[in-house]
Design a protein around this motif. Structure first.
Motif, PDB file in Angstrom:
ATOM      1  N   GLU A  39      -6.366  17.694 -12.398  1.00 41.17           N
ATOM      2  CA  GLU A  39      -6.727  16.270 -12.416  1.00 41.17           C
ATOM      3  C   GLU A  39      -7.998  16.026 -11.609  1.00 41.17           C
ATOM      4  O   GLU A  39      -8.882  15.278 -12.030  1.00 41.17           O
ATOM      5  N   ILE A  77      -9.508   5.682 -13.070  1.00 42.27           N
ATOM      6  CA  ILE A  77      -8.056   5.863 -12.947  1.00 42.27           C
ATOM      7  C   ILE A  77      -7.358   4.523 -13.114  1.00 42.27           C
ATOM      8  O   ILE A  77      -7.852   3.490 -12.672  1.00 42.27           O
ATOM      9  N   GLU A  78      -6.200   4.562 -13.736  1.00 40.84           N
ATOM     10  CA  GLU A  78      -5.361   3.365 -13.827  1.00 40.84           C
ATOM     11  C   GLU A  78      -5.046   2.900 -12.409  1.00 40.84           C
ATOM     12  O   GLU A  78      -4.737   3.733 -11.533  1.00 40.84           O
ATOM     13  N   PRO A  79      -5.110   1.602 -12.152  1.00 46.88           N
ATOM     14  CA  PRO A  79      -4.826   1.109 -10.803  1.00 46.88           C
ATOM     15  C   PRO A  79      -3.468   1.564 -10.249  1.00 46.88           C
ATOM     16  O   PRO A  79      -3.343   1.831  -9.054  1.00 46.88           O
ATOM     17  N   SER A  80      -2.490   1.698 -11.119  1.00 45.36           N
ATOM     18  CA  SER A  80      -1.162   2.120 -10.657  1.00 45.36           C
ATOM     19  C   SER A  80      -1.148   3.570 -10.171  1.00 45.36           C
ATOM     20  O   SER A  80      -0.246   3.973  -9.433  1.00 45.36           O
ATOM     21  N   GLN A  81      -2.139   4.395 -10.560  1.00 45.23           N
ATOM     22  CA  GLN A  81      -2.186   5.806 -10.177  1.00 45.23           C
ATOM     23  C   GLN A  81      -3.182   6.076  -9.051  1.00 45.23           C
ATOM     24  O   GLN A  81      -3.296   7.207  -8.576  1.00 45.23           O
ATOM     25  N   LEU A  82      -3.923   5.064  -8.632  1.00 46.53           N
ATOM     26  CA  LEU A  82      -4.995   5.247  -7.661  1.00 46.53           C
ATOM     27  C   LEU A  82      -4.490   5.744  -6.313  1.00 46.53           C
ATOM     28  O   LEU A  82      -5.075   6.661  -5.729  1.00 46.53           O
TER      29      LEU A  82
END
Length: 161
Positions: free
Chosen positions: A125, A144-149
């Motif tokens: 990644e 990156i998706e905010p939920s994965q940051l």
């Protein structure tokens, strides 16, 4: 298309040093280079699928060398005619570019997970984010998706400095 990957070394042979494709970017991120250049080659024969009419069945034809050039020239001539030699812009068109990189590990996946307690997925990644950052000219946080940051920042803090 097929990817032309280097043959993996046997366990008894020392691993050759990788050709560093992304070294400058990885060095700026203070990370070891783990990506190798990969190459892709088109096959010499293409399959052309056409229809003689709207309700007709598809026909398949294998094209080689000169036939491919002839068909490419026809397509360019059509594009030239439709755009009046570039006077009319082509809107809502997309260009697809394929990039290939081979991610390498110093150890096997089992050794990386069990002995070093490191997730190989996080390493891949991180490399993918570095390459995407270079291609898109965006900060990793924007990719990156905010939920994965939060998870990605914890896994690779120096990448997000």
């Amino acid at each position: 298309d097929h990817l032309n990957h280097p043959r993996p070394p046997r366990l008894s042979q020392p691993r050759p040093p990788p050709r560093r494709a992304c070294a400058p970017t990885l060095c700026r991120a203070h990370l070891p280079c783990v990506c190798m250049l990969s190459s892709s080659h088109a096959t010499p024969a293409f399959r052309l699928q056409t229809k003689k009419g709207l309700l007709a069945d598809f026909t398949n034809e294998v094209m080689r060398g000169d036939e491919q050039k002839t068909e490419k020239d026809k397509a360019m001539d059509l594009l030239d005619a439709l755009t009046k030699s570039g006077a009319i812009p082509v809107e809502n068109a997309s260009l697809h570019i394929m990039m290939a990189a081979t991610h390498t590990f110093d150890k096997t996946v089992v050794e990386t997970v069990v002995r070093d307690n490191v997730s190989p997925i996080e390493k891949v990644e991180r490399s993918t984010l570095i390459l995407a950052q270079t291609v898109h000219d965006l900060a990793p946080a924007a990719l990156i998706e905010p939920s994965q940051l939060e998870r990605a920042t914890a896994a690779s803090p120096r990448l997000f400095e």
